[in-house]
Design a protein around this motif. Structure first.
Motif, PDB file in Angstrom:
ATOM      1  N   GLN A 236      -0.277 -58.973  -4.910  1.00 40.70           N
ATOM      2  CA  GLN A 236      -1.215 -57.789  -4.640  1.00 40.70           C
ATOM      3  C   GLN A 236      -2.559 -58.222  -4.146  1.00 40.70           C
ATOM      4  O   GLN A 236      -3.170 -57.280  -3.706  1.00 40.70           O
ATOM      5  N   ASP A 237      -2.842 -59.420  -4.164  1.00 42.01           N
ATOM      6  CA  ASP A 237      -4.368 -59.685  -3.721  1.00 42.01           C
ATOM      7  C   ASP A 237      -4.269 -59.431  -2.318  1.00 42.01           C
ATOM      8  O   ASP A 237      -3.461 -59.849  -1.578  1.00 42.01           O
ATOM      9  N   PRO A 238      -5.428 -58.964  -1.906  1.00 48.93           N
ATOM     10  CA  PRO A 238      -5.539 -58.594  -0.487  1.00 48.93           C
ATOM     11  C   PRO A 238      -5.227 -59.683   0.476  1.00 48.93           C
ATOM     12  O   PRO A 238      -4.815 -59.348   1.674  1.00 48.93           O
ATOM     13  N   THR A 244       4.456 -62.521   3.957  1.00 51.34           N
ATOM     14  CA  THR A 244       5.707 -61.830   4.301  1.00 51.34           C
ATOM     15  C   THR A 244       7.021 -62.123   3.398  1.00 51.34           C
ATOM     16  O   THR A 244       7.976 -61.466   3.417  1.00 51.34           O
ATOM     17  N   LYS A 245       7.080 -63.416   2.639  1.00 58.76           N
ATOM     18  CA  LYS A 245       7.891 -63.887   1.761  1.00 58.76           C
ATOM     19  C   LYS A 245       7.045 -64.353   0.573  1.00 58.76           C
ATOM     20  O   LYS A 245       6.069 -64.960   0.471  1.00 58.76           O
ATOM     21  N   PHE A 246       7.948 -64.304  -0.651  1.00 54.79           N
ATOM     22  CA  PHE A 246       7.508 -64.622  -1.933  1.00 54.79           C
ATOM     23  C   PHE A 246       7.181 -66.142  -1.924  1.00 54.79           C
ATOM     24  O   PHE A 246       6.329 -66.648  -2.414  1.00 54.79           O
ATOM     25  N   ILE A 247       7.884 -67.040  -1.102  1.00 56.98           N
ATOM     26  CA  ILE A 247       7.594 -68.402  -1.289  1.00 56.98           C
ATOM     27  C   ILE A 247       6.145 -68.790  -0.598  1.00 56.98           C
ATOM     28  O   ILE A 247       5.519 -69.643  -1.119  1.00 56.98           O
ATOM     29  N   THR A 248       5.848 -68.071   0.339  1.00 61.51           N
ATOM     30  CA  THR A 248       4.426 -68.237   0.958  1.00 61.51           C
ATOM     31  C   THR A 248       3.317 -67.728  -0.144  1.00 61.51           C
ATOM     32  O   THR A 248       2.392 -68.489  -0.542  1.00 61.51           O
ATOM     33  N   ALA A 249       3.570 -66.662  -0.757  1.00 62.61           N
ATOM     34  CA  ALA A 249       2.516 -66.354  -2.136  1.00 62.61           C
ATOM     35  C   ALA A 249       2.544 -66.940  -2.912  1.00 62.61           C
ATOM     36  O   ALA A 249       1.542 -67.459  -3.555  1.00 62.61           O
TER      37      ALA A 249
END
Length: 410
Positions: A236-238, A244-249
C-alpha cells in the motif's frame, strides 16, 4: 492432495510434521558436519497469531482487550493484501497451513516444541525469534494499539517462551513511535532471561532520529543491548503500489525501508552520538549495502557541510554495523557477493539468519558452501559473531551433541 478440496487438504495437513518436512535439510546438515559448529540464527519467526488469545489476555487496556477478544485478534498485515495473501505461494509451501495441524505434546508450550523441531533439523543451536504479523504494527493507524499490543506480546513472549527455554532468544518489539512506551519496554523487559536486544520494524513513515528518541538509544547503549531494524514491505506504500506484481513489491520493499532508515541514522549522526550502541539490519539482503555506501560517500564528498555531525565517511560507520545474511543474493554472480562480503567486513559483521519458516528462507549451507570463505570465516558468520555480539553461552544443542557422539562412535 488436492489443494482445491478443503476436506482433502485438511486431511493431508492433519499428518503434518515439521521433522518430516525438513528431512532433506537435516540430511544436508548431517553431511556438512555441523555438529562441530555453533550456529546462531539471528532472524527466525513464529506465528504469534496462533497464540493471540494468550497475548490478548495480557493487553492492559480493558477496552482494547475486550474488543480484541470479540474480533478474535487484530488485523496486522503490512502487505496491504486483505484476505488475498501472496506469501503462501498458493499451496506450494505447506509450512504455513500445516503448522496449525501439527501434533505436539501438552508441554512445553507449543511454540517451544515447534521451534525446537525446525532448529534441530537445520542444525541451529540458538535462535532469535521474531513475530510475523506484528512486523506491520508500526503502520497501524492507532498508536495506542501498537503500544498496547507490543507490551502484551513482549510480556507473553518473556513469560511463556523465553523464561522456559534457553535456546530461544529474542530482540523484543520496540514501539519506537511512542518514545515513552519504548523506554518503558526497555526498563521492564531489558533484563529478562532470553532478551538479547530490541527490534524496530522498518516499515514506518515516522522519523527515528528526532531528539525525543535519544533517551531510548541512551538506555540501550547504557545496558549494552543491540538495536535491530527488521525490514518488511507494504504494497500500500505510494511508491510500491505502482508494482504490478507481488514479486516486485517484495524484492524492492525489504531493502527500501532499511535504506531509508539507514540514511537518516547515518546522516543525522546517531553513530557519533551513541558510538557504543550496536545496530543490526535484518531481512533486507546484502546487495543494497555496497550501493548505499558508494552513493552516500559520493554525496558526502560534495556537500559534507550539510552533515556536520559526521567525522568520517558514511561507509565507515556502515562497516561497523551488523547485517543479517538472509535473503542473500547469491544467484549467478559469486564475484559480486564476494565483493559485498569484503565491503561490509563480513567476517566480523555478518550474522547468519534463516528467516524460517518463510518461503525465501536460507539454510546454514548458504554460508557454509561459499567457496571464497575459509573455515574460520564460516564459523564466525554462522555463530561466533552473534555469540560475541549478544554475549551468548556457546554451548551446542543437545541434539547436535548427540549427533557428534554418534559420529565419534562410527
Amino acid at each position: 492432495m488436492n489443494i482445491n478440496n478443503p476436506a482433502s487438504f485438511d486431511e493431508a495437513m492433519s499428518h503434518f510434521d515439521t521433522r518430516v518436512m525438513l528431512e532433506n535439510a537435516e540430511e544436508q546438515a548431517r553431511a556438512r558436519h555441523y555438529e562441530d559448529f555453533l550456529i546462531v540464527d539471528v532472524d527466525s519467526h513464529h506465528y504469534e497469531a496462533e497464540a493471540m488469545n494468550e497475548i490478548i489476555d495480557r493487553i492492559e487496556d480493558p477496552v482494547l482487550r475486550e474488543n480484541s477478544r470479540f474480533a478474535k485478534g487484530l488485523n496486522l498485515s503490512s502487505g496491504g493484501q486483505g484476505p488475498f495473501g501472496n506469501q503462501e505461494m498458493t499451496g506450494r509451501i505447506t509450512r504455513y497451513p500445516g503448522r496449525k495441524h501439527e501434533k505436539v505434546p501438552p508441554t512445553p508450550h507449543r511454540d517451544i516444541t515447534l521451534t525446537h523441531r525446525w532448529m534441530d533439523a537445520l542444525g541451529i543451536d540458538i535462535a532469535c525469534l521474531f513475530p510475523t504479523p506484528m512486523l506491520g504494527l508500526a503502520l497501524h493507524p492507532q498508536l495506542h494499539v501498537e503500544v498496547q499490543l507490543a507490551h502484551a506480546y513482549n510480556k507473553w513472549l518473556c513469560e511463556t517462551i523465553l523464561a522456559e527455554d534457553s535456546r530461544i532468544k529474542s530482540m523484543l518489539y520496540l514501539p519506537l513511535t511512542d518514545p515513552e512506551a519504548a523506554l518503558r519496554c526497555i526498563e521492564e523487559f531489558g533484563e529478562r532471561p532470553g532478551v538479547i536486544g530490541f527490534m524496530v520494524t522498518s516499515t514506518r513513515y515516522r522519523s527515528i532520529c528526532e531528539n525525543v528518541h535519544m533517551k531510548v538509544y541512551a538506555a540501550l547503549e547504557e545496558r549494552g543491548l543491540p538495536l535491530s531494524f527488521h525490514s518488511g514491505y507494504s504494497w500500500q506504500d505510494p511508491l510500491l503500489s505502482a508494482s504490478t506484481k507481488f514479486i516486485t513489491a517484495h524484492a524492492l520493499g525489504f531493502p527500501i525501508y532499511n535504506m531509508m532508515l539507514m540514511g537518516n541514522w547515518v546522516m543525522d549522526g546517531i553513530p557519533e552520538r551513541f558510538p557504543k550502541l550496536k545496530t543490526i539490519w535484518i531481512e533486507s539482503g546484502l546487495a543494497w549495502v555496497p550501493f548505499l555506501m558508494q552513493r552516500f560517500d559520493n554525496e558526502y564528498m560534495m556537500r559534507s557541510s550539510e552533515v556536520p555531525a559526521l567525522k568520517r565517511l558514511p561507509s565507515d560507520y556502515m562497516r561497523e554495523m551488523f547485517y543479517a545474511s538472509q535473503p542473500m543474493e547469491m544467484v549467478n554472480n559469486a564475484e559480486a557477493l564476494e565483493l559485498t562480503f569484503k565491503m561490509i567486513n563480513a567476517e566480523s559483521q555478518l550474522l547468519y539468519s534463516s528467516d524460517y519458516p518463510h518461503w525465501d528462507m536460507d539454510l546454514p549451507s548458504t554460508i557454509f558452501d561459499l567457496p571464497f570463505l575459509d573455515m574460520q570465516a564460516k564459523r564466525a558468520i554462522l555463530g561466533e559473531n552473534a555469540r560475541k555480539l549478544f554475549n551468548l553461552d556457546p554451548q551446542l544443542s543437545a541434539a547436535k551433541l548427540a549427533k557428534k557422539v554418534s559420529y565419534t562412535q562410527r
